[in-house]
Design a protein around this motif. Structure first.
Motif, PDB file in Angstrom:
ATOM      1  N   GLU A   1      -7.176   3.033  -2.079  1.00  0.00           N
ATOM      2  CA  GLU A   1      -6.226   4.131  -2.263  1.00  0.00           C
ATOM      3  C   GLU A   1      -6.270   4.711  -3.661  1.00  0.00           C
ATOM      4  OE1 GLU A   1      -2.797   3.448   0.793  1.00  0.00           O
ATOM      5  OE2 GLU A   1      -2.590   2.254  -1.025  1.00  0.00           O
TER       6      GLU A   1
ATOM      7  N   LEU B   1       0.442  17.081  16.617  1.00  0.00           N
ATOM      8  CA  LEU B   1       0.635  17.123  15.163  1.00  0.00           C
ATOM      9  C   LEU B   1      -0.085  18.329  14.598  1.00  0.00           C
ATOM     10  CD1 LEU B   1      -0.193  13.436  14.725  1.00  0.00           C
ATOM     11  CD2 LEU B   1       1.947  14.382  14.034  1.00  0.00           C
TER      12      LEU B   1
ATOM     13  N   HIS C   1       8.893   0.832  14.601  1.00  0.00           N
ATOM     14  CA  HIS C   1       9.329   1.405  13.331  1.00  0.00           C
ATOM     15  C   HIS C   1       9.179   2.904  13.400  1.00  0.00           C
ATOM     16  CE1 HIS C   1      10.131  -2.075  10.999  1.00  0.00           C
ATOM     17  NE2 HIS C   1       8.989  -2.626  11.339  1.00  0.00           N
ATOM     18  N   PRO C   2      10.213   3.648  13.084  1.00  0.00           N
ATOM     19  CA  PRO C   2      10.068   5.101  13.147  1.00  0.00           C
ATOM     20  C   PRO C   2       9.145   5.589  12.043  1.00  0.00           C
ATOM     21  CG  PRO C   2      12.173   4.529  12.188  1.00  0.00           C
ATOM     22  CD  PRO C   2      11.543   3.256  12.625  1.00  0.00           C
ATOM     23  N   THR C   3       8.093   6.273  12.395  1.00  0.00           N
ATOM     24  CA  THR C   3       7.157   6.731  11.381  1.00  0.00           C
ATOM     25  C   THR C   3       7.281   8.218  11.119  1.00  0.00           C
ATOM     26  OG1 THR C   3       5.500   7.198  13.043  1.00  0.00           O
ATOM     27  CG2 THR C   3       5.464   5.025  12.040  1.00  0.00           C
ATOM     28  N   GLY C   4       8.051   8.919  11.928  1.00  0.00           N
ATOM     29  CA  GLY C   4       8.133  10.365  11.714  1.00  0.00           C
ATOM     30  C   GLY C   4       7.005  11.113  12.368  1.00  0.00           C
ATOM     31  N   HIS C   5       5.944  10.411  12.822  1.00  0.00           N
ATOM     32  CA  HIS C   5       4.837  11.104  13.481  1.00  0.00           C
ATOM     33  C   HIS C   5       4.880  10.870  14.981  1.00  0.00           C
ATOM     34  CE1 HIS C   5       3.608  11.218   9.433  1.00  0.00           C
ATOM     35  NE2 HIS C   5       3.179  10.000   9.384  1.00  0.00           N
TER      36      HIS C   5
ATOM     37  N   ALA D   1       2.132  -0.745  15.603  1.00  0.00           N
ATOM     38  CA  ALA D   1       3.221  -0.626  14.622  1.00  0.00           C
ATOM     39  C   ALA D   1       4.514  -0.646  15.422  1.00  0.00           C
ATOM     40  CB  ALA D   1       3.090   0.667  13.834  1.00  0.00           C
TER      41      ALA D   1
ATOM     42  N   HIS E   1       7.905   7.189   3.798  1.00  0.00           N
ATOM     43  CA  HIS E   1       9.280   6.776   4.096  1.00  0.00           C
ATOM     44  C   HIS E   1       9.691   5.739   3.078  1.00  0.00           C
ATOM     45  CE1 HIS E   1       9.618   8.828   7.893  1.00  0.00           C
ATOM     46  NE2 HIS E   1       8.390   8.438   8.161  1.00  0.00           N
TER      47      HIS E   1
ATOM     48  N   ARG F   1       0.833  -1.194   0.000  1.00  0.00           N
ATOM     49  CA  ARG F   1       0.000   0.000   0.000  1.00  0.00           C
ATOM     50  C   ARG F   1       0.867   1.243   0.000  1.00  0.00           C
ATOM     51  NH1 ARG F   1      -5.445  -0.235   2.103  1.00  0.00           N
ATOM     52  NH2 ARG F   1      -5.101   1.866   2.844  1.00  0.00           N
ATOM     53  N   GLU F   2       0.174   2.347  -0.277  1.00  0.00           N
ATOM     54  CA  GLU F   2       0.876   3.618  -0.280  1.00  0.00           C
ATOM     55  C   GLU F   2       1.029   4.134   1.138  1.00  0.00           C
ATOM     56  OE1 GLU F   2       0.296   7.313  -3.284  1.00  0.00           O
ATOM     57  OE2 GLU F   2      -1.455   6.485  -2.305  1.00  0.00           O
ATOM     58  N   LYS F   3      -0.055   4.035   1.902  1.00  0.00           N
ATOM     59  CA  LYS F   3      -0.080   4.524   3.282  1.00  0.00           C
ATOM     60  C   LYS F   3      -0.718   3.456   4.134  1.00  0.00           C
ATOM     61  CE  LYS F   3      -0.678   8.980   1.345  1.00  0.00           C
ATOM     62  NZ  LYS F   3      -1.627   9.695   0.570  1.00  0.00           N
ATOM     63  N   PRO F   4      -0.459   3.444   5.439  1.00  0.00           N
ATOM     64  CA  PRO F   4      -1.098   2.434   6.278  1.00  0.00           C
ATOM     65  C   PRO F   4      -2.604   2.616   6.291  1.00  0.00           C
ATOM     66  CG  PRO F   4       0.112   4.029   7.599  1.00  0.00           C
ATOM     67  CD  PRO F   4       0.453   4.311   6.188  1.00  0.00           C
ATOM     68  N   PRO F   5      -3.366   1.529   6.500  1.00  0.00           N
ATOM     69  CA  PRO F   5      -4.827   1.664   6.473  1.00  0.00           C
ATOM     70  C   PRO F   5      -5.304   2.577   7.591  1.00  0.00           C
ATOM     71  CG  PRO F   5      -4.183  -0.506   7.222  1.00  0.00           C
ATOM     72  CD  PRO F   5      -2.947   0.162   6.757  1.00  0.00           C
ATOM     73  N   PRO F   6      -6.404   3.311   7.362  1.00  0.00           N
ATOM     74  CA  PRO F   6      -6.836   4.295   8.359  1.00  0.00           C
ATOM     75  C   PRO F   6      -7.335   3.604   9.622  1.00  0.00           C
ATOM     76  CG  PRO F   6      -8.461   4.100   6.631  1.00  0.00           C
ATOM     77  CD  PRO F   6      -7.301   3.266   6.214  1.00  0.00           C
TER      78      PRO F   6
ATOM     79  N   SER G   1       3.425  -3.322   5.103  1.00  0.00           N
ATOM     80  CA  SER G   1       2.929  -2.514   3.996  1.00  0.00           C
ATOM     81  C   SER G   1       1.965  -3.296   3.121  1.00  0.00           C
ATOM     82  CB  SER G   1       4.095  -2.005   3.160  1.00  0.00           C
ATOM     83  OG  SER G   1       4.705  -3.084   2.517  1.00  0.00           O
TER      84      SER G   1
ATOM     85  N   MET H   1       7.645   4.265  -1.747  1.00  0.00           N
ATOM     86  CA  MET H   1       7.531   4.736  -0.377  1.00  0.00           C
ATOM     87  C   MET H   1       6.343   4.095   0.312  1.00  0.00           C
ATOM     88  SD  MET H   1       9.496   7.542  -0.122  1.00  0.00           S
ATOM     89  CE  MET H   1      10.232   8.775  -1.078  1.00  0.00           C
ATOM     90  N   PHE H   2       6.468   3.988   1.621  1.00  0.00           N
ATOM     91  CA  PHE H   2       5.317   3.585   2.418  1.00  0.00           C
ATOM     92  C   PHE H   2       5.189   4.610   3.531  1.00  0.00           C
ATOM     93  CE2 PHE H   2       2.169   1.071   4.220  1.00  0.00           C
ATOM     94  CZ  PHE H   2       2.407   0.907   5.567  1.00  0.00           C
ATOM     95  N   ASP H   3       4.041   5.274   3.578  1.00  0.00           N
ATOM     96  CA  ASP H   3       3.821   6.281   4.615  1.00  0.00           C
ATOM     97  C   ASP H   3       4.900   7.368   4.559  1.00  0.00           C
ATOM     98  OD1 ASP H   3       3.376   6.283   8.240  1.00  0.00           O
ATOM     99  OD2 ASP H   3       2.453   7.460   6.647  1.00  0.00           O
TER     100      ASP H   3
ATOM    101  N   LYS I   1      -1.031   5.382  -7.581  1.00  0.00           N
ATOM    102  CA  LYS I   1       0.238   5.914  -7.082  1.00  0.00           C
ATOM    103  C   LYS I   1       0.848   6.860  -8.097  1.00  0.00           C
ATOM    104  CE  LYS I   1       1.522   2.054  -4.227  1.00  0.00           C
ATOM    105  NZ  LYS I   1       2.556   1.143  -3.805  1.00  0.00           N
TER     106      LYS I   1
END
Lengths: 357, 304
Positions: free
Chosen positions: B26, B1, A216-220, A213, B110, A107-112, B237, B106-108, B29
């Motif tokens: 989604e 945030l 894993h560093p997610t940056g958030h 999760a 990163h 996936r592009e982003k983790p599921p919501p 992912s 990328m994933f998220d 991409k």
């Protein structure tokens, strides 16, 4: 004679069919794998001799093109075998319905993640309050037309241009009503904003409590979370982190909350002032008339719990029954609360506002 | 945030943010095509051609960006966040690695996977003087060669290439519009990428015969360095939310021959009141009916 001729005719027909089919058949050692949802074909056969491909340009290109033609023929045959229909009536183009793609791609982003309900949503669920669909236009009696509920040209006129502000009964006659209205609006806005931020913080905290999760560093993540994760990581060795070397900027002694003990006692001869204040406070609490247990709060809490259970039970029954839920107010409910309030008022006549809790 | 507590003030900003937030289904991409510090003509031409192939779902950066993706990934992640792209193709050139392309995803926001490929031969869209297919055509992808299954790095490369060139996921496709095919062959340590235009010729039966015409960019690639994601991050992912799984229809089963069986659950039946075929001889006589009803006459007398 006739039989021979019939056989000959049939054989000839079969020959013709085979001839036609030959143009679109392809011989392959291993079957290809198809993912029609992605228009994808995977050929596992070992490629033609490497020596041939290493050779000069045009020959290699020809070989590659032949291979590509064969594979494409197989893929297109599969695609044309899919159920097809004519889009847009009889004359439209032939359109095939593709199945779902089967090849797993990341996936592009983790599921919501579902966000936890806000304070109002919890209360509404508890009481069984449903959302009412409001109409977007409201009838304005003065202008005699349909106007928006709020915004540009709203029904009821522009609140900023209101030229009359009634003095409510019991208010100070010298008070500036316009200023009061403005102040109250500002307070309402501030309170709404505060509640929204509180709900956000609660959702953020609830989301963080799940270490789903892991590591894993997610940056958030913020500092506290990273510190916690680092602590967990350090302790996850076979000897529970006893022989782990420390990072350059990590504090030397891990500041453990209990120091390895479950109960903590103050040292005997320590802070005399603190000990004195503590003892005096204890005496004060023992001597005061006000009970330490706030009965109002306790009773309300108990009632809330019972209501929650009743609502959950009713909710289950309702979902079995159907969508037509309860619309009327139940008279029994208010009876309970007023009963409690009356009881408290008898107990503490000087207690002041009790329902406000 | 900041993104949480600052609410968007206009509807347009709200729509913009909603497009970028994580969703169940989604978006397609997007890819960003970046030129490195010293990109030469070949590499720039490659980037331009791939941009043409991936047209609505790609962003081509015109200026040179002096970064090294394998050493420092922060600038790539910053670009990805700003332009909401999860695929990237970075081209650079130096003496040690000539005509270098780094393809990654990328994933998220990163970096998940990065594979460095060297371009040995490149034939551009402009050099091949044939008719081209329209922009935005969904290409057919074919991977030939057993290396794509045996070797772990080649498997990831295959997954990356599918992700890159896949295009939007569509429920149905016009059969006459299958014009573009990308063919990847893994032979002898090299990967040959060729693009062909598909011509559907008449054959005797319904399925047409395929003829291919060379078109478009063709690349000869060599795999250099790789930076693949760890197994658990990759698995994370790949995880799909449960809501996307198709709902199973209960009480339906199939047998070997293709017959579909269904199960119906009925309430308990009172067999004594079962309606069977009418047999005149077994009809109840009026006398018997009377006895059953308990004495009430069928004809009621009118009371005054």
């Amino acid at each position: 004679m006739a039989a021979v001729r019939v056989e000959a005719v049939l054989a000839a027909a079969e020959e013709q069919e085979a001839e036609k089919r030959r143009s679109i058949t392809v011989e392959k050692e291993l079957e290809l794998e198809f993912d029609l949802g992605n228009l994808l074909a995977l050929d596992r056969n070992p490629p033609p001799a490497a020596a041939a491909l290493r050779g000069a340009g045009p020959r290699r290109e020809a070989l590659l093109r032949a291979l590509a033609r064969d594979n494409t023929q197989l893929l297109v045959s599969r695609l044309w075998e899919l159920p097809a229909e004519r889009a847009g009536g009889a004359g439209g183009p032939l359109v095939a319905r593709l199945p779902e793609p089967t090849f797993r791609l990341p996936r592009e982003k983790p599921p919501p993640r579902p966000r936890p309900p806000t304070r109002w949503e919890q209360f509404a669920r508890l009481k069984g309050i449903r959302r009412r669909r409001k109409t977007s236009l409201v009838w304005d009696e003065q202008a005699k037309e349909w106007r928006r509920r709020w915004g540009y040209r709203r029904a009821g006129g522009d609140p900023a241009r209101a030229w009359l502000a009634e003095v409510p009964a019991g208010a100070d006659p010298e008070e500036d009503q316009f200023a009061r209205l403005r102040r109250e609006k500002r307070e309402r806005v501030a309170r709404n904003e505060l509640n929204r931020l509180r709900n956000l913080a609660r959702a953020h905290r609830a989301g963080r409590a799940v270490p789903a999760a892991p590591l894993h560093p997610t940056g958030h993540q913020d500092r506290e979370e990273l510190r916690r994760v680092a602590r967990v990581a350090r302790v996850s060795t076979a000897s529970l982190g006893r022989f782990q070397p420390r990072l350059p900027k990590e504090p030397a002694e891990p500041p453990s909350r209990s120091g390895g003990k479950k109960r903590r006692f103050e040292p005997l001869l320590g802070n005399l002032a603190a000990e004195r204040s503590r003892q005096l406070e204890l005496l004060r609490d023992m001597g005061s008339k006000k009970p330490v247990l706030d009965i109002t709060r306790a009773v309300n809490k108990q009632m809330r719990q019972e209501e929650a259970e009743a609502a959950a039970h009713k909710g289950k029954k309702q979902s079995q029954r159907g969508k037509r839920g309860r619309r009327q107010q139940r008279p029994g409910r208010s009876g309970k609360k007023s009963g409690a309030r009356r009881q408290q008022q008898q107990q503490k006549p000087a207690g002041g506002g009790t329902g406000g809790r | 945030l900041i993104c949480c507590y600052r609410k968007p003030k206009t509807k347009r900003a709200k729509r913009f943010l909603e497009k970028r937030e994580p969703k169940l289904n989604e978006n397609t991409k997007n890819a960003m095509l970046i030129r490195g510090g010293n990109a030469n003509l070949t590499v720039t031409a490659v980037l331009k051609d791939i941009y043409a192939v991936k047209k609505p779902f790609a962003v081509l950066y015109k200026k040179k960006n002096i970064t090294r993706p394998f050493e420092d990934q922060t600038s790539l992640e910053f670009f990805s966040k700003k332009s909401d792209c999860s695929l990237f193709l970075f081209g650079s050139h130096n003496k040690k690695r000539p005509n270098n392309l780094i393809i990654g995803r990328m994933f998220d926001y990163h970096v998940l996977d990065m594979i460095e490929l060297g371009v040995e031969k490149f034939v551009s869209l402009k050099d091949v003087k044939n008719s081209k297919c329209p922009e935005g055509t969904k290409p057919m992808l074919i991977f030939a060669g057993d290396m794509f299954d045996v070797n772990e790095e080649y498997r990831r490369l295959k997954s990356l290439l599918i992700d890159f060139f896949r295009g939007p996921t569509v429920p149905s496709i016009r059969l006459a519009g299958l014009e573009y095919v990308l063919h990847f062959t893994a032979v002898d340590g090299k990967i040959y990428m060729r693009s062909y235009k598909v011509l559907l010729k008449k054959s005797g039966c319904k399925i047409p015969r395929i003829e291919l015409e060379e078109m478009g960019p063709s690349l000869d690639l060599v795999m250099r360095r790789t930076h693949l994601a760890s197994d658990d991050l990759y698995k994370l992912s790949l995880k799909q939310p449960k809501a996307l799984k198709p709902k199973k229809k209960k009480n339906i089963s199939h047998d070997v021959f293709g017959t579909t069986y269904g199960r119906i659950h009925m309430q308990k039946q009172d067999l004594s009141k079962l309606q069977t075929r009418k047999m005149k001889g077994l009809k109840k006589r009026p006398a018997e009916k009377l006895a059953e009803d308990g004495g009430t006459t069928p004809k009621k007398s009118k009371s005054a």
